[in-house]
Scaffold this active site. Structure first.
Site, PDB file in Angstrom:
ATOM      1  N   SER A  46      33.375   6.689   9.033  1.00  0.00           N
ATOM      2  CA  SER A  46      32.815   6.872   7.689  1.00  0.00           C
ATOM      3  C   SER A  46      31.850   8.051   7.701  1.00  0.00           C
ATOM      4  CB  SER A  46      32.069   5.604   7.256  1.00  0.00           C
ATOM      5  OG  SER A  46      31.234   5.862   6.138  1.00  0.00           O
TER       6      SER A  46
ATOM      7  N   ARG B 136      79.683  12.813 -16.774  1.00  0.00           N
ATOM      8  CA  ARG B 136      78.574  13.613 -16.238  1.00  0.00           C
ATOM      9  C   ARG B 136      77.281  13.130 -16.886  1.00  0.00           C
ATOM     10  NH1 ARG B 136      80.327  15.520 -13.088  1.00  0.00           N
ATOM     11  NH2 ARG B 136      81.118  17.633 -13.312  1.00  0.00           N
TER      12      ARG B 136
END
Length: 471
Positions: free
Chosen positions: A276, A315
């Site tokens: 940290s 398509r």
């Protein structure tokens, strides 16, 4: 091309192998490979001459592609294959330049190229899972007898072993390899059916051309078009998401077991790993956190896989474009999760003593079922259950050890003489835990590996070498 947005998640945890498979250059290589294979297959059945096919094969290489011009064309056209064809044709003399892409449509080339990428991706994922499973199997064997509290609903339940909890994860990896092997022939599939899926432009030799082309590329041949039937792509994407979720199962358990209040299993340690910026004591489970983030992202992306199956008629009108974004990301997320899982499994730290001490918390109530079963023969299951329920309540209320509370409750009920002199202990109530470990490891060892890639993407430029036509 414009640069892509910076992704902190993928920058921190990205898988270089999957990124390369789905890179721009790899995509171009697969399209070129499809064009080469098409020309060669057509020459083999007499649609093109050997000379024309050889010239096309020699010209369809990435060195002849001006990528700036290609992507400018693609942005204008909406697709990259018209530009690819013109780049190849520009490198050819009159004659063969008019035989490039003969009878093909854009999606034939893009889907075939994608199939090559998906095959390479699944093979890479399978190899990574194989290595992860081997390493995890070692941990299962090492901890087959490491006694700990099994947990249900996040609370201690009954004794188990750490190896047994890992064995279930190893079984998941076994199933994932089976799924990959089953999915591969449905995913690595040729797509050569022309503009409307009828193969009309390929002529009467269309079926033979398609079969020969599939053989050149190491893809499966099919006789029914899949231009708008994307269940195979959805299966691939779901499989990638599921693999990340398997890794997240490991990660979630490590996050929970490494909590200060539990402290039983941890990620590897090195100076400042998981540190940290303000709290000097912190050693955060950073690989597990990355995996959970990767899996959450994959799950969200997977929701789009149902949409790509909606493509209508012959398509799609937008559904195809969803794949362009989602499929490479899902593959990269799965590969990245596996890379972080390596880190966890290789450097796993286990506190056996803490595991034992934790079973003494709450007065050792983790043995309530064990002691109930021990008394069931003499008292009957329901009566023994009631007795242990009362003892558990008393142990919590008065801060007693379960065994002492049980003796008090039994004495009050006039059943003190029915208690055994020695109550069952954790190591006596492990059931098939060690057998489960052995079975998981043995089953894993029998899982067959995928065959090596016939034409890896990195070697696609040499794909025509075995055809007798010099590239």
């Amino acid at each position: 091309m414009t640069s892509t947005p910076f992704s902190l998640l993928m920058h921190m945890a990205g898988d270089a192998g999957q990124a390369e498979i789905f890179s721009a250059d790899a995509a171009i290589e697969t399209w070129l490979a499809a064009e080469r294979a098409l020309a060669l297959a057509q020459a083999e059945v007499g649609v093109l001459t050997d000379d024309d096919a050889g010239a096309i094969a020699r010209a369809a290489v990435i060195e002849n592609i001006d990528e700036g011009r290609l992507w400018a064309s693609a942005k204008n056209v909406g697709y990259p294959i018209l530009g690819i064809v013109r780049e190849i044709a520009a490198a050819l003399p009159e004659g063969p330049n008019g035989r490039v892409h003969y009878g093909a449509t854009t999606q034939d080339i893009m889907d075939t190229g994608l199939a090559l990428q998906l095959k390479a991706s699944l093979q890479l994922l399978d190899g990574d899972i194989a290595r992860l499973g081997d390493r995890l199997a070692g941990q299962v064997e090492a901890h087959a007898g490491t006694v700990m509290a099994g947990r249900t609903h996040a609370q201690q339940a009954v004794p188990t072993t750490f190896g047994a909890t890992l064995a279930t994860l190893l079984a998941q990896l076994t199933r994932q390899r089976t799924r990959i092997a089953q999915a591969l022939p449905r995913v690595a599939v040729i797509s050569m059916f022309g503009a409307g899926g009828t193969s009309a432009a390929y002529g009467p030799r269309a079926e033979e051309i398609r079969g020969r082309m599939a053989a050149h590329l190491g893809l499966e041949n099919v006789d029914v078009p899949w231009h708008v039937d994307r269940d195979g792509l959805a299966e691939f994407g779901w499989l990638c998401a599921s693999i990340t979720a398997t890794c997240a199962k490991l990660a979630r358990n490590i996050v929970d077991l490494s909590r200060t209040e539990i402290g039983e299993a941890f990620e590897p340690y090195s100076p400042h790993r998981g540190a940290s910026s303000t709290m000097p004591q912190k050693v955060n489970p950073i690989s597990s956190e990355l995996i959970i983030g990767l899996a959450g992202t994959a799950g969200a992306l997977a929701s789009s896989l149902l949409r790509i199956q909606e493509a209508g008629h012959e398509r799609s009108a937008g559904e195809w474009q969803i794949e362009w974004q989602v499929v490479p990301q899902l593959a990269s997320l799965a590969g990245s999760a596996l890379q972080e899982a390596f880190v966890i499994v290789d450097g796993l730290r286990v506190d056996r003593e803490r595991m034992r001490r934790n079973m003494e918390l709450d007065g050792g109530l983790v043995l309530a079922e064990a002691q109930m079963i021990q008394l069931a023969d003499a008292l009957g299951r329901e009566r023994a259950h009631d007795l242990l329920y009362a003892a558990s309540t008393r142990a919590r209320e008065y801060g007693q050890v379960l065994a002492d509370a049980l003796r008090d409750v039994a004495a009050a009920a006039g059943l003190g003489g029915m208690l055994p002199s020695q109550l069952v202990k954790a190591e006596d109530y492990l059931g098939d835990a060690e057998k489960i470990c052995r079975t998981a490891v043995r089953t894993w060892a029998k899982t067959p590996a995928l065959e090596a890639a016939v034409v890896p993407i990195s070697g696609l430029a040499a794909a025509t070498a075995a055809t007798g036509v010099s590239a």
